[in-house]
Design a protein around this motif. Structure first.
Motif, PDB file in Angstrom:
ATOM      1  N   SER A 261    -101.388 -28.396 -47.469  1.00 51.67           N
ATOM      2  CA  SER A 261    -101.294 -28.197 -46.020  1.00 51.67           C
ATOM      3  C   SER A 261    -101.866 -26.858 -45.584  1.00 51.67           C
ATOM      4  CB  SER A 261     -99.826 -28.299 -45.574  1.00 51.67           C
ATOM      5  OG  SER A 261     -99.036 -27.304 -46.223  1.00 51.67           O
ATOM      6  N   GLY A 262    -101.971 -25.913 -46.527  1.00 49.21           N
ATOM      7  CA  GLY A 262    -102.522 -24.599 -46.217  1.00 49.21           C
ATOM      8  C   GLY A 262    -103.896 -24.372 -46.798  1.00 49.21           C
ATOM      9  N   ARG A 307     -98.157 -14.727 -50.688  1.00 50.57           N
ATOM     10  CA  ARG A 307     -98.778 -14.893 -49.383  1.00 50.57           C
ATOM     11  C   ARG A 307     -97.689 -15.136 -48.340  1.00 50.57           C
ATOM     12  NH1 ARG A 307    -103.702 -16.442 -49.385  1.00 50.57           N
ATOM     13  NH2 ARG A 307    -103.865 -14.615 -50.720  1.00 50.57           N
ATOM     14  N   LEU A 308     -97.801 -14.480 -47.208  1.00 52.50           N
ATOM     15  CA  LEU A 308     -96.826 -14.584 -46.127  1.00 52.50           C
ATOM     16  C   LEU A 308     -97.345 -15.505 -45.021  1.00 52.50           C
ATOM     17  CD1 LEU A 308     -95.844 -10.808 -45.807  1.00 52.50           C
ATOM     18  CD2 LEU A 308     -94.753 -12.586 -47.192  1.00 52.50           C
ATOM     19  N   GLY A 355     -97.040 -23.637 -43.763  1.00 52.43           N
ATOM     20  CA  GLY A 355     -97.620 -22.550 -42.985  1.00 52.43           C
ATOM     21  C   GLY A 355     -98.264 -21.459 -43.815  1.00 52.43           C
ATOM     22  N   ILE A 356     -98.136 -21.521 -45.131  1.00 49.98           N
ATOM     23  CA  ILE A 356     -98.782 -20.558 -46.013  1.00 49.98           C
ATOM     24  C   ILE A 356    -100.205 -21.031 -46.287  1.00 49.98           C
ATOM     25  CG2 ILE A 356     -98.668 -19.360 -48.225  1.00 49.98           C
ATOM     26  CD1 ILE A 356     -96.359 -18.752 -46.312  1.00 49.98           C
ATOM     27  N   THR A 358    -104.382 -20.441 -47.780  1.00 52.11           N
ATOM     28  CA  THR A 358    -105.220 -19.853 -48.831  1.00 52.11           C
ATOM     29  C   THR A 358    -106.066 -18.720 -48.260  1.00 52.11           C
ATOM     30  OG1 THR A 358    -107.068 -21.354 -48.429  1.00 52.11           O
ATOM     31  CG2 THR A 358    -105.378 -22.091 -49.987  1.00 52.11           C
ATOM     32  N   ALA A 359    -106.617 -17.921 -49.154  1.00 58.80           N
ATOM     33  CA  ALA A 359    -107.515 -16.843 -48.745  1.00 58.80           C
ATOM     34  C   ALA A 359    -108.757 -17.401 -48.055  1.00 58.80           C
ATOM     35  CB  ALA A 359    -107.915 -16.013 -49.965  1.00 58.80           C
ATOM     36  N   ARG A 360    -109.239 -18.556 -48.525  1.00 53.42           N
ATOM     37  CA  ARG A 360    -110.427 -19.169 -47.916  1.00 53.42           C
ATOM     38  C   ARG A 360    -110.142 -19.610 -46.490  1.00 53.42           C
ATOM     39  NH1 ARG A 360    -111.647 -24.249 -47.396  1.00 53.42           N
ATOM     40  NH2 ARG A 360    -110.004 -24.863 -48.859  1.00 53.42           N
ATOM     41  N   GLU A 361    -108.981 -20.245 -46.261  1.00 51.37           N
ATOM     42  CA  GLU A 361    -108.616 -20.668 -44.917  1.00 51.37           C
ATOM     43  C   GLU A 361    -108.472 -19.471 -43.983  1.00 51.37           C
ATOM     44  OE1 GLU A 361    -107.735 -23.879 -43.438  1.00 51.37           O
ATOM     45  OE2 GLU A 361    -109.009 -24.533 -45.112  1.00 51.37           O
TER      46      GLU A 361
END
Length: 451
Positions: A261-262, A307-308, A355-356, A358-361
């Protein structure tokens, strides 16, 4: 003057000078440098406001503790009863946390032939201070202490435990004490892999409950993050890393799962011996692809990265002596100095990781201390005191340097390390000379020469 007497005097001077050097450093060290407990008192304003309750544990050779900072930066709770504090998790929807800690017991206390560790899983209400032991087990001290737990329900009644002592993961019902599921690493791994068996074979240091019911587990000494299905066991095609593949992971800690989902499945990892944070995404073909990496000139042996919901990343920089929050621009926006920190739990993170991202997103900028490309801003040079053991980076292997920083107190620097080396060498040479002067020779077996 007798040659032997002169040599003895020389050896004595070297030994006494070395002892004096180390002893003086120990006696004159700042109390807060060797006793972290002196740094925090409940109710004091200790850090900048973190915005959400932030709980940190420490685990190093020395004094350890658990501290909770309230949203306004005051110390809401503090405890240093145990020898080690490792993983901590919030009980969803409450102001309570569950953590795993270890008490050292001598032979008499644990009714055994050798010293023991009493591993406890404890719940504490950060508001009232009320504590409850949920589960405990004792194991031989040389089998290490429990590092990892994961809550499997909102009440914290069923808990997955990473049992580092016996290289397994088990699920315990804390109401009954019954273990109703377990996975042993020996089921899927040969004893020739990983670390030394039966000592520190897997160094199983993390377990995380995933939204789909699986468990994600870190096998530090195998350089792998593995996924367990509680019906089918190890999912080999999901394994991240490989034993000895240090370009992917090198003795990692506390991987953080990011669901589909993230933008996942993805795993954010504190890649400890590589002194970096790294994120991998799972591709449609079932492989893991590195998508983000971050480090700065100060990062040394990180042991947690989370990750927050706001896209920031909480980082535990164990040997760098800090816990900090990294924003989406790669800037540090909150920090507390703390050597030997192990785990950080920031309230406000959903248990299901909803809601968390990824760095790419998020479009997070990657950065490494070795990156030579042009930047708008360049990090300041690392502020390492000239006499600090940390100044040996690049001279000694990272794994040895991190080990020294972990086991030695903050006041023990290069001068003290050199003095210890002089003490050992002078002591051994002196002892060898005395044996030779008394007629002993190295033979098999060792015997004394008869005149």
């Amino acid at each position: 003057m007798n040659t032997r007497l002169l040599l003895r005097l020389g050896f004595a001077v070297l030994v006494l000078a070395a002892i004096a050097t180390v002893g003086n450093a120990m006696l004159t060290a700042d109390a807060t440098a060797s006793d972290p407990a002196a740094a925090f008192e409940e109710g004091e304003r200790a850090v900048d406001p973190p915005g959400e309750t932030t709980v940190i544990t420490t685990s190093q050779h020395g004094n350890n503790f658990l501290v909770a900072f309230a949203p306004d930066g005051t110390v809401a709770y503090y405890d240093d009863e145990y020898a080690f504090y490792n993983e901590v998790e919030r009980v969803p929807g409450t102001n309570s946390v569950v953590y795993v800690a270890t008490e050292h017991l001598n032979r008499e206390q644990c009714h055994a032939t050798e010293p023991c560790n009493r591993n406890v899983i404890e719940r504490v209400n950060l508001t009232t201070g009320e504590r409850e032991v949920l589960h405990e087990r004792t194991n031989p001290r040389d089998r290490n202490q429990w590092h990892a737990i994961a809550l499997l329900d909102d009440d914290g009644e069923r808990i997955a435990v990473g049992d580092i002592a016996f290289d397994r993961v088990f699920v315990v019902d804390t109401e009954t004490g019954v273990i109703d599921w377990e996975w042993e690493a020996q089921t899927d791994y040969n004893l020739s892999s990983g670390g030394v068996y039966p000592g520190d074979w897997t160094h199983l240091n993390d377990v995380e409950a995933l939204p789909d019911g699986r468990l994600m587990v870190s096998l530090r000494n195998h350089d792998q993050v593995v996924f367990l299905d509680r019906e089918d066991g190890l999912q080999e095609n999901w394994t991240l890393g490989a034993d000895g593949d240090h370009a992917t992971l090198h003795e990692q800690h506390n991987p953080d799962y990011i669901p589909a989902s993230g933008g996942g499945p993805a795993v954010l990892v504190a890649d400890s011996e590589n002194n970096r944070l790294v994120e991998y995404e799972r591709t449609d073909g079932g492989d893991w692809k590195e998508t983000w990496e971050w480090s700065d000139l100060d990062l040394r042996w990180p042991r947690d990265a989370d990750r927050l919901p706001n896209g920031h990343t909480m980082v535990v920089d164990s040997n760098g002596g800090r816990v900090f929050e990294l924003d989406t621009e790669g800037e540090i926006v909150w920090q507390v100095e703390m050597k030997g920190a192990y785990d950080v739990e920031r309230f406000g993170v959903p248990a299901d990781r909803d809601g968390i991202e990824t760095a790419r997103e998020l479009g997070l900028p990657g950065e490494t201390a070795q990156d030579t490309s042009a930047r708008e801003s360049v990090p300041e040079p690392r502020d390492v005191p000239a006499g600090s053991i940390g100044a040996l980076e690049g001279v000694v292997p990272s794994i040895l340097l991190n080990g020294l920083l972990y086991v030695l107190p903050p006041w023990f620097g290069i001068r003290e390390l050199a003095a210890t080396g002089v003490l050992l060498v002078a002591g051994m040479v002196w002892a060898g000379a005395e044996l030779r002067w008394r007629g002993f020779r190295l033979r098999s077996p060792i015997e004394r020469r008869r005149e």
